[in-house]
Write an enzyme that holds these catalytic residues in place. Structure first.
Site, PDB file in Angstrom:
ATOM      1  N   LYS A 159       1.130  -1.173   0.441  1.00 34.37           N
ATOM      2  CA  LYS A 159       0.036   0.073  -0.181  1.00 34.37           C
ATOM      3  C   LYS A 159       1.476   1.473   0.066  1.00 34.37           C
ATOM      4  CE  LYS A 159      -0.987   1.138   5.079  1.00 34.37           C
ATOM      5  NZ  LYS A 159      -0.248   2.476   4.914  1.00 34.37           N
ATOM      6  N   ASP A 188      -1.612  -5.921   2.623  1.00 39.70           N
ATOM      7  CA  ASP A 188      -2.359  -4.988   3.556  1.00 39.70           C
ATOM      8  C   ASP A 188      -1.737  -5.841   4.900  1.00 39.70           C
ATOM      9  OD1 ASP A 188      -2.984  -3.579   5.898  1.00 39.70           O
ATOM     10  OD2 ASP A 188      -4.899  -3.731   5.057  1.00 39.70           O
ATOM     11  N   HIS A 189      -0.463  -5.660   5.630  1.00 37.10           N
ATOM     12  CA  HIS A 189       0.118  -5.935   6.943  1.00 37.10           C
ATOM     13  C   HIS A 189      -0.765  -6.544   7.512  1.00 37.10           C
ATOM     14  CE1 HIS A 189       1.202  -2.456   8.212  1.00 37.10           C
ATOM     15  NE2 HIS A 189       1.575  -2.850   9.331  1.00 37.10           N
ATOM     16  N   LYS A 193      -1.923  -9.993  10.782  1.00 40.97           N
ATOM     17  CA  LYS A 193      -1.844 -10.646  12.326  1.00 40.97           C
ATOM     18  C   LYS A 193      -2.916 -11.860  13.159  1.00 40.97           C
ATOM     19  CE  LYS A 193      -0.952  -5.780  13.300  1.00 40.97           C
ATOM     20  NZ  LYS A 193       0.462  -5.858  13.373  1.00 40.97           N
ATOM     21  N   GLU A 227      -2.062   5.371  17.182  1.00 46.10           N
ATOM     22  CA  GLU A 227      -0.173   4.928  17.610  1.00 46.10           C
ATOM     23  C   GLU A 227      -0.345   6.425  18.241  1.00 46.10           C
ATOM     24  OE1 GLU A 227       1.572   4.316  12.958  1.00 46.10           O
ATOM     25  OE2 GLU A 227      -0.911   4.912  12.461  1.00 46.10           O
ATOM     26  N   ASP A 246      -3.578   6.946   3.875  1.00 46.91           N
ATOM     27  CA  ASP A 246      -2.847   6.098   4.708  1.00 46.91           C
ATOM     28  C   ASP A 246      -3.652   4.723   5.409  1.00 46.91           C
ATOM     29  OD1 ASP A 246      -0.025   6.081   5.604  1.00 46.91           O
ATOM     30  OD2 ASP A 246      -0.637   5.917   7.115  1.00 46.91           O
ATOM     31  N   HIS A 251      -6.351  -0.637   5.880  1.00 48.80           N
ATOM     32  CA  HIS A 251      -6.269  -1.077   7.223  1.00 48.80           C
ATOM     33  C   HIS A 251      -7.614  -1.438   8.012  1.00 48.80           C
ATOM     34  CE1 HIS A 251      -2.022  -1.411   6.447  1.00 48.80           C
ATOM     35  NE2 HIS A 251      -1.899  -0.255   8.215  1.00 48.80           N
ATOM     36  N   LYS A 365      -2.432   9.636  14.694  1.00 45.67           N
ATOM     37  CA  LYS A 365      -1.086   9.599  15.373  1.00 45.67           C
ATOM     38  C   LYS A 365      -1.378  11.095  16.416  1.00 45.67           C
ATOM     39  CE  LYS A 365       1.439   8.453  11.321  1.00 45.67           C
ATOM     40  NZ  LYS A 365       2.133   6.589  11.747  1.00 45.67           N
TER      41      LYS A 365
END
Length: 524
Positions: A159, A188-189, A193, A227, A246, A251, A365
């Site tokens: 991405k 999409d990492h 999970k 985050e 982003d 995600h 963030k």
């Protein structure tokens, strides 16, 4: 979904962007972990491709240092040696198909012959998105993308997959001119999970949950990806993207689809993705007025945040909060930037299961703590039974699915407090992956790389999923572009975001479920 007891197919992994941050921090440690756990074939090799000119021995030396740093204390000489014997490198200009790609073709032929590997290749594009189509076209032009003789070619793209709906459509069209859809793996990492993957098993493998997973019992759903860190060294990229682009079309929408989808007919990749895309297409479109009232943006100002982020509540340490700069003072960020570092949306899914059940999603963030979770809030039980008791109100039951930093599931319900009077107390029933299955070192990429090697695309996005995601958020992006924010920065670093995000729920009589920050040194 794949059976991880099997071993990946014999193949060669070709990494474009092999000297970059993603490769050393995530990809190499992920392959190392797969090898250590016995999931990699003996007939396997890595060919790194980068802009720098260097010999394979130099690249191996860099790789060893990176593995020792990022694969953790578990890195051992046996598996490092396994890596060295299988790693090669070639460098040059990505735009020069006459030399770089000719050299790559020769190297792949030699590597396969030397290691007795069948000509199965998968290309990992750890490069800027504007190079995706160009590099893929040159691979195909040089005869390295065609599937023949029973051999496969697969392409993994990081991405962001497009910048908006039009750019996503163009990128899909450009790739599909030279590749088949079943060769394209949009990664999409987050889907690597364990807890995210466990959503399907949790929902469809347990008969006690699926019957109540609908509008008759669920009041609303909250999805948070928070985050603690700021933009770090990504200021240049982030200032042109923002929190919504982003995180939300990829995600967060992936989490929405896995939470809301109907049962697939099987775990066949397209059966699962067919149900996911139905959810994306059912998200009620945002009108300009909806974008003003049901979408919130924010940008962090200066504030206090812990310099050290604990990796787990089980190992968290008391730390002293330190002053951190505002977003506009970060490196490579415009001093009058209107880019959002926080976004929250109220989504409506127009289908039978979820009619009138709002999905509240947020990401940001410099939040109070690092936390990714899905919270299913159930409707309250009728109060009439407790009318003549000291119980003043009934709390809502909820299921919390923790994605990071601690993977697990919590069931929150009420129970009677011991004693002669009827009083209710809150009870949490916790399932923690570490407690039940032990701690596993993982980057989140292991499952996804393994799935690509065995040809299982379940956890990768399809073209129609990407376009449906961008279609849902594009009206918001258009309004935010047309009406620049006038109150930035509007939340303090180390907080839970702007007040408007709280108002988004409070006007519906609801509140965000906020995780408590880690213990601080001055509060021991």
């Amino acid at each position: 979904m794949s059976d991880t007891q099997k071993t990946a197919d014999p193949c060669v992994m070709v990494i474009f962007g092999a000297t970059g941050d993603l490769t050393k921090r995530k990809l190499f440690p992920a392959i190392y972990n797969l090898a250590k756990d016995g999931h990699m074939p003996d007939k396997f090799a890595i060919v790194g491709v980068g802009r720098q000119e260097m010999l394979s021995d130099e690249f191996r030396d860099q790789m060893i240092e990176n593995l020792k740093e990022f694969a953790g204390a578990e890195a051992d000489e046996k598996h490092i040696q396994w890596f060295c014997e299988r790693t090669y490198y070639t460098g040059g200009d990505f735009n020069d198909d006459k030399k770089l790609f000719a050299d790559l073709k020769d190297m792949l032929r030699d590597v396969c012959e030397a290691n007795d590997i069948p000509e199965n290749y998968f290309y990992y594009m750890a490069i800027p998105p504007d190079l995706f189509a160009n590099v893929a076209q040159k691979i195909v032009k040089n005869g390295l993308g065609k599937e023949e003789g029973g051999h496969w070619r697969r392409f993994i793209f990081e991405k962001p997959f497009g910048h908006d709906l039009e750019s996503a459509k163009k990128l899909n069209a450009d790739l599909l001119k030279v590749l088949n859809e079943n060769q394209i793996y949009r990664i999409d990492h987050y889907l690597g999970k364990e807890t995210v993957q466990n959503l399907l098993v949790f929902r469809f493998g347990n008969s006690i949950f699926e019957p109540i997973w609908n509008r008759n019992f669920v009041d609303h759903v909250q999805i948070t990806v928070a985050e603690k860190l700021g933009v770090e060294q990504r200021g240049g990229y982030y200032d042109s993207a923002g929190a919504l682009r982003d995180m939300i079309p990829n995600h967060i929408f992936q989490l929405v689809t896995l939470t809301a989808m109907e049962p697939p007919v099987s775990f066949d990749p397209d059966s699962v993705r067919d149900e996911q895309v139905k959810i994306l297409q059912a998200i009620q479109p945002f009108s300009p007025e909806d974008a003003l009232h049901n979408a919130v943006r924010g940008q962090y100002g200066s504030g206090k945040s812990e310099a050290f982020t604990p990796s787990s509540k089980k190992t968290s340490k008391a730390v002293t909060p330190t002053e951190v700069p505002a977003y506009r003072d970060e490196e490579k960020v415009s001093r009058d930037s209107n880019t959002e570092t926080f976004a929250a949306l109220k989504l409506s899914i127009d289908n039978w299961r979820w009619a009138d059940v709002p999905f509240y999603v947020r990401t940001g963030k410099r939040m109070a703590t690092r936390n990714s979770s899905i919270v299913i809030w159930f409707k309250k039980a009728p109060f009439m039974l407790f009318r003549d008791t000291p119980v003043e109100r009934l709390r809502s039951n909820r299921i919390e699915i923790h994605i990071q930093p601690d993977e697990g599931i919590t069931l929150h319900f009420g129970a009677k407090i011991p004693g002669p009077i009827v009083k209710m107390g809150a009870v949490d029933m916790d399932f923690d992956y570490v407690d039940h299955f032990g701690k596993q070192v993982t980057t989140g990429y292991e499952r996804l790389l393994f799935d690509c090697m065995i040809g299982d695309a379940t956890l990768f996005q399809r073209a129609d999923m990407v376009e449906a995601s961008w279609k849902a958020v594009t009206p918001i992006l258009d309004v935010w572009h047309a009406i620049p924010a006038r109150d930035f920065p509007n939340y303090e670093a180390g907080s839970w975001g702007p007040k408007e995000a709280d108002d988004l729920l409070e006007r519906d009589g609801r509140k965000w479920k906020n995780e408590e920050p880690e213990v601080r040194a001055d509060n021991k």
